[in-house]
Design a protein around this motif. Structure first.
Motif, mmCIF file in Angstrom:
data_model
loop_
_atom_site.group_PDB
_atom_site.id
_atom_site.type_symbol
_atom_site.label_atom_id
_atom_site.label_comp_id
_atom_site.label_asym_id
_atom_site.label_seq_id
_atom_site.Cartn_x
_atom_site.Cartn_y
_atom_site.Cartn_z
ATOM 1 N N THR A 103 -1.807 0.968 -4.952
ATOM 2 C CA THR A 103 -1.542 -0.376 -4.422
ATOM 3 C C THR A 103 -0.874 -1.257 -5.472
ATOM 4 O O THR A 103 -1.260 -1.259 -6.646
ATOM 5 C CB THR A 103 -2.853 -1.036 -3.959
ATOM 6 O OG1 THR A 103 -3.451 -0.205 -2.950
ATOM 7 C CG2 THR A 103 -2.604 -2.419 -3.382
ATOM 8 N N LYS A 155 3.390 2.705 2.681
ATOM 9 C CA LYS A 155 2.681 2.846 3.956
ATOM 10 C C LYS A 155 2.588 1.528 4.708
ATOM 11 O O LYS A 155 2.772 1.482 5.916
ATOM 12 C CB LYS A 155 1.284 3.426 3.714
ATOM 13 C CG LYS A 155 1.328 4.829 3.103
ATOM 14 C CD LYS A 155 -0.047 5.455 3.015
ATOM 15 C CE LYS A 155 -0.870 4.841 1.909
ATOM 16 N NZ LYS A 155 -2.180 5.530 1.718
ATOM 17 N N LYS A 156 2.302 0.451 3.983
ATOM 18 C CA LYS A 156 2.191 -0.851 4.643
ATOM 19 C C LYS A 156 2.399 -1.973 3.645
ATOM 20 O O LYS A 156 1.903 -1.921 2.520
ATOM 21 C CB LYS A 156 0.826 -1.007 5.323
ATOM 22 C CG LYS A 156 0.716 -2.289 6.146
ATOM 23 C CD LYS A 156 -0.483 -2.271 7.053
ATOM 24 C CE LYS A 156 -0.567 -3.530 7.912
ATOM 25 N NZ LYS A 156 0.637 -3.740 8.740
ATOM 26 N N ASP A 168 6.910 -1.043 6.634
ATOM 27 C CA ASP A 168 5.843 -0.078 6.879
ATOM 28 C C ASP A 168 6.434 1.304 7.126
ATOM 29 O O ASP A 168 7.386 1.471 7.904
ATOM 30 C CB ASP A 168 4.993 -0.509 8.068
ATOM 31 C CG ASP A 168 4.320 -1.863 7.854
ATOM 32 O OD1 ASP A 168 4.376 -2.382 6.720
ATOM 33 O OD2 ASP A 168 3.747 -2.398 8.823
ATOM 34 N N ASN A 169 5.874 2.301 6.450
ATOM 35 C CA ASN A 169 6.328 3.694 6.563
ATOM 36 C C ASN A 169 7.806 3.842 6.192
ATOM 37 O O ASN A 169 8.608 4.381 6.943
ATOM 38 C CB ASN A 169 6.058 4.238 7.966
ATOM 39 C CG ASN A 169 4.575 4.291 8.272
ATOM 40 O OD1 ASN A 169 3.800 4.841 7.490
ATOM 41 N ND2 ASN A 169 4.171 3.696 9.379
ATOM 42 N N ASP A 203 0.860 -1.179 0.000
ATOM 43 C CA ASP A 203 0.000 0.000 0.000
ATOM 44 C C ASP A 203 0.896 1.228 0.000
ATOM 45 O O ASP A 203 1.566 1.507 0.995
ATOM 46 C CB ASP A 203 -0.907 -0.028 1.229
ATOM 47 C CG ASP A 203 -1.826 1.165 1.309
ATOM 48 O OD1 ASP A 203 -2.026 1.846 0.280
ATOM 49 O OD2 ASP A 203 -2.334 1.458 2.417
ATOM 50 N N THR A 204 0.954 1.944 -1.110
ATOM 51 C CA THR A 204 1.852 3.087 -1.239
ATOM 52 C C THR A 204 1.065 4.390 -1.353
ATOM 53 O O THR A 204 -0.149 4.388 -1.575
ATOM 54 C CB THR A 204 2.764 2.951 -2.474
ATOM 55 O OG1 THR A 204 2.065 3.392 -3.644
ATOM 56 C CG2 THR A 204 3.239 1.517 -2.662
ATOM 57 N N SER A 205 1.777 5.493 -1.241
ATOM 58 C CA SER A 205 1.142 6.806 -1.351
ATOM 59 C C SER A 205 0.689 7.100 -2.781
ATOM 60 O O SER A 205 -0.030 8.074 -3.009
ATOM 61 C CB SER A 205 2.105 7.895 -0.875
ATOM 62 O OG SER A 205 3.326 7.853 -1.595
ATOM 63 N N LEU A 263 10.860 7.361 7.248
ATOM 64 C CA LEU A 263 10.340 8.634 6.755
ATOM 65 C C LEU A 263 11.262 9.810 7.068
ATOM 66 O O LEU A 263 11.102 10.893 6.502
ATOM 67 C CB LEU A 263 8.937 8.884 7.328
ATOM 68 C CG LEU A 263 7.890 7.820 6.965
ATOM 69 C CD1 LEU A 263 6.529 8.211 7.507
ATOM 70 C CD2 LEU A 263 7.836 7.577 5.464
ATOM 71 N N VAL A 299 5.840 7.004 -0.361
ATOM 72 C CA VAL A 299 5.842 6.242 0.880
ATOM 73 C C VAL A 299 5.239 4.855 0.674
ATOM 74 O O VAL A 299 4.168 4.716 0.078
ATOM 75 C CB VAL A 299 5.050 6.978 1.983
ATOM 76 C CG1 VAL A 299 5.043 6.175 3.278
ATOM 77 C CG2 VAL A 299 5.637 8.369 2.223
#
Length: 198
Positions: free
Chosen positions: A43, A190-191, A70-71, A38-40, A90, A188
């Motif tokens: 997906t 994210k997860k 993650d992150n 899961d990216t900014s 980050l 990013v």
């Protein structure tokens, strides 16, 4: 001679993989596990190939399940080449990693468009957590009779358009970490999630 060496390395890799202890559930009996990123920018889903890259897949999934990815940032983006991540938080600091793993680049998989592979240093057996996506065919990253290659261990099954969009973002030389090809705007991860068995 080369085929004998490759067969020996594959046998050693399988033996080592069978001796790993699974402190976390990385679906050791699933031959083609899937991971959702899961990216900014959208997906991405990848299907990993444990039959060809057992050590590499187990290593990647261990980082996934531990939450290491993650992150984190995609920190190296080169149009018509690769999108790389898996190492920086980050704040652009490198995350601690486990020990480096055996190079499995002689597994018959090629660095073609849409594949995921392990980043490493100049020495062949130095991959830890960082990975990259090939956004074009990069056969020059495959092994040859005179050198080790970069281990491919899966392919994108969904979200290739996300990767292509990532590959086109503006980049710069980042003075904080002194790295080129760094996205001007953070991308990013994210997860990362290991998907349930099919």
């Amino acid at each position: 001679m080369r085929s004998w060496i490759i067969k020996a390395l594959v046998s050693i890799s399988l033996l080592l993989a069978s001796q790993l202890t699974y402190a976390v559930d990385i679906q050791p009996n699933t031959l083609y596990p899937q991971v959702e990123l899961d990216t900014s920018m959208g997906t991405i889903v990848v299907e990993l190939d444990r039959t060809r890259s057992p050590i590499t897949v187990d290593n990647f999934l261990t980082y996934v399940v531990k939450g290491h990815y993650d992150n984190t940032l995609f920190h190296r983006v080169i149009a018509d080449f690769v999108v790389q991540g898996g190492g920086l938080d980050l704040n652009k600091q490198e995350r601690p990693t486990d020990k480096s793993i055996v190079n499995e680049s002689g597994n018959g998989l090629s660095n073609l468009t849409g594949t995921i592979a392990m980043a490493r240093e100049a020495e062949p057996h130095t991959a830890t957590s960082q990975f990259y996506f090939n956004v074009v065919d990069n056969e020059k990253l495959d092994p040859s009779s005179r050198r080790w290659g970069y281990t491919v261990f899966g392919e994108v099954t969904s979200g290739m358009e996300v990767l292509q969009a990532m590959s086109l973002v503006p980049t710069e030389f980042n003075t904080q970490i002194e790295w080129p090809d760094f996205p001007v705007q953070d991308i990013v991860l994210k997860k990362a999630t290991l998907l349930p068995r099919n």
